[in-house]
Motif scaffolding. Sequence first.
Motif, PDB file in Angstrom:
ATOM      1  N   MET A  70       0.541  -0.884   0.100  1.00 28.33           N
ATOM      2  CA  MET A  70      -0.161  -0.136  -0.185  1.00 28.33           C
ATOM      3  C   MET A  70       1.060   1.324  -0.282  1.00 28.33           C
ATOM      4  O   MET A  70       1.981   1.540   0.683  1.00 28.33           O
ATOM      5  CB  MET A  70      -1.011   0.131   1.477  1.00 28.33           C
ATOM      6  CG  MET A  70      -1.847   0.442   1.342  1.00 28.33           C
ATOM      7  SD  MET A  70      -2.700   1.434   2.847  1.00 28.33           S
ATOM      8  CE  MET A  70      -1.170   2.065   3.980  1.00 28.33           C
ATOM      9  N   LEU A  71       1.045   2.096  -1.102  1.00 31.47           N
ATOM     10  CA  LEU A  71       0.887   4.011  -1.450  1.00 31.47           C
ATOM     11  C   LEU A  71       2.599   3.528  -1.503  1.00 31.47           C
ATOM     12  O   LEU A  71       3.517   3.720  -1.131  1.00 31.47           O
ATOM     13  CB  LEU A  71       1.278   3.996   0.563  1.00 31.47           C
ATOM     14  CG  LEU A  71       0.054   4.242   0.621  1.00 31.47           C
ATOM     15  CD1 LEU A  71      -0.154   5.322   2.091  1.00 31.47           C
ATOM     16  CD2 LEU A  71      -0.699   5.101  -0.527  1.00 31.47           C
ATOM     17  N   LYS A  72       3.407   2.065  -1.796  1.00 26.28           N
ATOM     18  CA  LYS A  72       4.338   1.932  -1.872  1.00 26.28           C
ATOM     19  C   LYS A  72       5.528   2.640  -2.900  1.00 26.28           C
ATOM     20  O   LYS A  72       6.529   3.414  -3.485  1.00 26.28           O
ATOM     21  CB  LYS A  72       5.301   0.368  -2.006  1.00 26.28           C
ATOM     22  CG  LYS A  72       3.997  -0.867  -2.610  1.00 26.28           C
ATOM     23  CD  LYS A  72       4.681  -1.615  -3.079  1.00 26.28           C
ATOM     24  CE  LYS A  72       3.954  -1.992  -4.040  1.00 26.28           C
ATOM     25  NZ  LYS A  72       4.268  -4.360  -4.261  1.00 26.28           N
ATOM     26  N   THR A  73       4.376   3.014  -4.240  1.00 23.94           N
ATOM     27  CA  THR A  73       5.041   3.253  -5.148  1.00 23.94           C
ATOM     28  C   THR A  73       5.296   4.593  -4.413  1.00 23.94           C
ATOM     29  O   THR A  73       5.928   5.476  -5.532  1.00 23.94           O
ATOM     30  CB  THR A  73       4.260   3.170  -6.462  1.00 23.94           C
ATOM     31  OG1 THR A  73       2.681   3.436  -6.144  1.00 23.94           O
ATOM     32  CG2 THR A  73       4.314   1.659  -6.824  1.00 23.94           C
ATOM     33  N   ILE A  74       4.780   5.228  -3.666  1.00 26.70           N
ATOM     34  CA  ILE A  74       4.789   6.633  -3.894  1.00 26.70           C
ATOM     35  C   ILE A  74       6.236   7.291  -3.025  1.00 26.70           C
ATOM     36  O   ILE A  74       6.323   7.946  -3.162  1.00 26.70           O
ATOM     37  CB  ILE A  74       3.501   7.374  -2.810  1.00 26.70           C
ATOM     38  CG1 ILE A  74       2.326   6.771  -3.378  1.00 26.70           C
ATOM     39  CG2 ILE A  74       3.215   9.012  -2.074  1.00 26.70           C
ATOM     40  CD1 ILE A  74       1.096   6.754  -2.497  1.00 26.70           C
ATOM     41  N   LEU A  75       6.570   6.567  -2.414  1.00 22.70           N
ATOM     42  CA  LEU A  75       8.173   6.690  -2.093  1.00 22.70           C
ATOM     43  C   LEU A  75       8.905   6.762  -2.423  1.00 22.70           C
ATOM     44  O   LEU A  75      10.167   7.482  -2.200  1.00 22.70           O
ATOM     45  CB  LEU A  75       8.482   5.352  -1.022  1.00 22.70           C
ATOM     46  CG  LEU A  75       7.879   4.644  -0.098  1.00 22.70           C
ATOM     47  CD1 LEU A  75       7.973   3.065   0.577  1.00 22.70           C
ATOM     48  CD2 LEU A  75       7.906   5.843   1.458  1.00 22.70           C
ATOM     49  N   ALA A  76       9.440   6.785  -4.016  1.00 24.73           N
ATOM     50  CA  ALA A  76       9.893   7.528  -4.828  1.00 24.73           C
ATOM     51  C   ALA A  76       9.880   8.448  -5.217  1.00 24.73           C
ATOM     52  O   ALA A  76      10.965   9.276  -5.833  1.00 24.73           O
ATOM     53  CB  ALA A  76      10.388   5.990  -5.433  1.00 24.73           C
ATOM     54  N   LEU A  77       8.794   9.418  -4.701  1.00 26.66           N
ATOM     55  CA  LEU A  77       8.261  10.503  -5.726  1.00 26.66           C
ATOM     56  C   LEU A  77       9.452  11.735  -4.671  1.00 26.66           C
ATOM     57  O   LEU A  77       9.381  11.005  -4.133  1.00 26.66           O
ATOM     58  CB  LEU A  77       7.074  11.386  -5.408  1.00 26.66           C
ATOM     59  CG  LEU A  77       5.887  10.366  -6.157  1.00 26.66           C
ATOM     60  CD1 LEU A  77       4.777  10.094  -5.954  1.00 26.66           C
ATOM     61  CD2 LEU A  77       6.570   9.952  -7.396  1.00 26.66           C
ATOM     62  N   GLY A  78       9.556  12.379  -5.489  1.00 29.28           N
ATOM     63  CA  GLY A  78      10.651  13.588  -5.400  1.00 29.28           C
ATOM     64  C   GLY A  78       9.692  13.993  -4.541  1.00 29.28           C
ATOM     65  O   GLY A  78       8.475  14.160  -4.786  1.00 29.28           O
ATOM     66  N   GLY A 114      -6.868   4.585  -5.619  1.00 31.12           N
ATOM     67  CA  GLY A 114      -5.904   5.133  -6.951  1.00 31.12           C
ATOM     68  C   GLY A 114      -4.567   4.567  -6.797  1.00 31.12           C
ATOM     69  O   GLY A 114      -4.330   3.840  -6.188  1.00 31.12           O
ATOM     70  N   GLU A 115      -4.191   3.369  -8.198  1.00 30.17           N
ATOM     71  CA  GLU A 115      -3.798   2.888  -8.693  1.00 30.17           C
ATOM     72  C   GLU A 115      -2.003   2.728  -8.109  1.00 30.17           C
ATOM     73  O   GLU A 115      -1.935   1.445  -7.889  1.00 30.17           O
ATOM     74  CB  GLU A 115      -3.316   2.633  -9.851  1.00 30.17           C
ATOM     75  CG  GLU A 115      -2.538   1.946 -11.268  1.00 30.17           C
ATOM     76  CD  GLU A 115      -1.711   1.689 -11.729  1.00 30.17           C
ATOM     77  OE1 GLU A 115      -1.687   1.071 -12.650  1.00 30.17           O
ATOM     78  OE2 GLU A 115      -2.467   2.441 -12.463  1.00 30.17           O
ATOM     79  N   LYS A 116      -1.664   4.076  -7.719  1.00 32.27           N
ATOM     80  CA  LYS A 116      -0.467   4.014  -7.413  1.00 32.27           C
ATOM     81  C   LYS A 116      -0.268   4.985  -6.253  1.00 32.27           C
ATOM     82  O   LYS A 116       0.806   5.172  -5.508  1.00 32.27           O
ATOM     83  CB  LYS A 116       0.489   4.764  -8.404  1.00 32.27           C
ATOM     84  CG  LYS A 116       1.115   4.112  -9.453  1.00 32.27           C
ATOM     85  CD  LYS A 116       1.409   5.504 -10.489  1.00 32.27           C
ATOM     86  CE  LYS A 116       1.769   4.131 -12.261  1.00 32.27           C
ATOM     87  NZ  LYS A 116       1.966   5.579 -12.663  1.00 32.27           N
ATOM     88  N   SER A 117      -1.630   4.226  -5.304  1.00 28.91           N
ATOM     89  CA  SER A 117      -1.637   4.567  -3.859  1.00 28.91           C
ATOM     90  C   SER A 117      -1.961   3.796  -3.092  1.00 28.91           C
ATOM     91  O   SER A 117      -1.353   2.877  -3.117  1.00 28.91           O
ATOM     92  CB  SER A 117      -2.221   6.059  -4.029  1.00 28.91           C
ATOM     93  OG  SER A 117      -3.324   6.773  -2.408  1.00 28.91           O
ATOM     94  N   PHE A 118      -3.383   3.067  -2.863  1.00 26.79           N
ATOM     95  CA  PHE A 118      -3.893   2.420  -2.603  1.00 26.79           C
ATOM     96  C   PHE A 118      -4.356   1.508  -2.389  1.00 26.79           C
ATOM     97  O   PHE A 118      -4.581   0.540  -2.237  1.00 26.79           O
ATOM     98  CB  PHE A 118      -5.231   3.243  -1.131  1.00 26.79           C
ATOM     99  CG  PHE A 118      -5.406   3.180   0.192  1.00 26.79           C
ATOM    100  CD1 PHE A 118      -4.664   3.818   0.773  1.00 26.79           C
ATOM    101  CD2 PHE A 118      -6.162   2.854   1.198  1.00 26.79           C
ATOM    102  CE1 PHE A 118      -4.381   4.057   2.905  1.00 26.79           C
ATOM    103  CE2 PHE A 118      -6.509   2.833   2.488  1.00 26.79           C
ATOM    104  CZ  PHE A 118      -5.163   3.209   3.309  1.00 26.79           C
TER     105      PHE A 118
END
Length: 305
Positions: A1-9, A254-258
């Motif tokens: 969950m939310l893991k893809t967001i960790l890479a955002l600047g 959201g696909e790249k959130s929850f």
Amino acid sequence: MLKTILALGLLVFAAPAGAEVPDFPASFETQEITTNGATIHVRVGGAGPAVVLLHGYGETGDMWAPMAADLARDHTVIVPDLRGLGLSSKPESGFDKKTQAGDVAGVLDALKVEEIDLVTHDIGNMVGFAFAAAHPDRTKRFVLIDAPVPGVGPWEEILKNPLLWHFRFGGPDMERLVAGRERIYLDRFWNEFSATPARFTETSREHYAKLYALPGAMHSGFAQFAAFDQDAIDNRAFLAAGGKLTMPVLAIGGEKSFGPMMATVMRAAASDVTEGVVPDSGHWIMEENPEATTKMVRAFLDKAN
């Protein structure tokens, strides 16, 4: 969950030239409805079965303008600003979601609306859940979008996510730290919780930052989070007393959130849950992919009719 967001600047991206915050249709009217110890700013438009749209933190009811325009073709659309946020009043207390569900009930009573479909995002999910649990007879269908519900399902595990540090951030000293720096604070959310931060446009950032810089707004925002422990107690009590929600529920992430986690959360609290995922979107679904979000919500409401 939310893991893809960790890479955002954390870069702030400028909006395309000419970008504007979407307006509600000219046919919508605004009202200030005093109820339950607060004055709630409400937009109302359209005709037909009633649908209520509840926003979350970092935005106001303004976020719903594109969906409201679509739904108003065959619904009466009711869009409040939550107490303490947007153009609603800024009371000192009442930010537990059970009290705010009372705000929604009071708005509906003032408008002489008995039964609604309910569409919610972020903090709005939590207010909406408290309303649906307290007023199942008034809630025909319930759409929740991309945020957990205190005390429901994997709540304790969700709290461990380091991106949710702000759930415990608040109090007078924190208010002093962000006073005059609201935009800096909010940019962090808009960037970290976006799949594509540029889609949360500069115009939208300026618009919401001004609203959150209004006197009492940041205090109210912190109070929304500070109430989560009480919200969890209240929600567990709701479920213990009344069991799971029985109205049809659409749980969207959201696909790249929850993502599908939203449905996992709601299956712990509702017996008729449909899963939905907004493609190419992070948390800010109406900024990042309003067309897909609106289409998904409308299909659910139309199918259930």
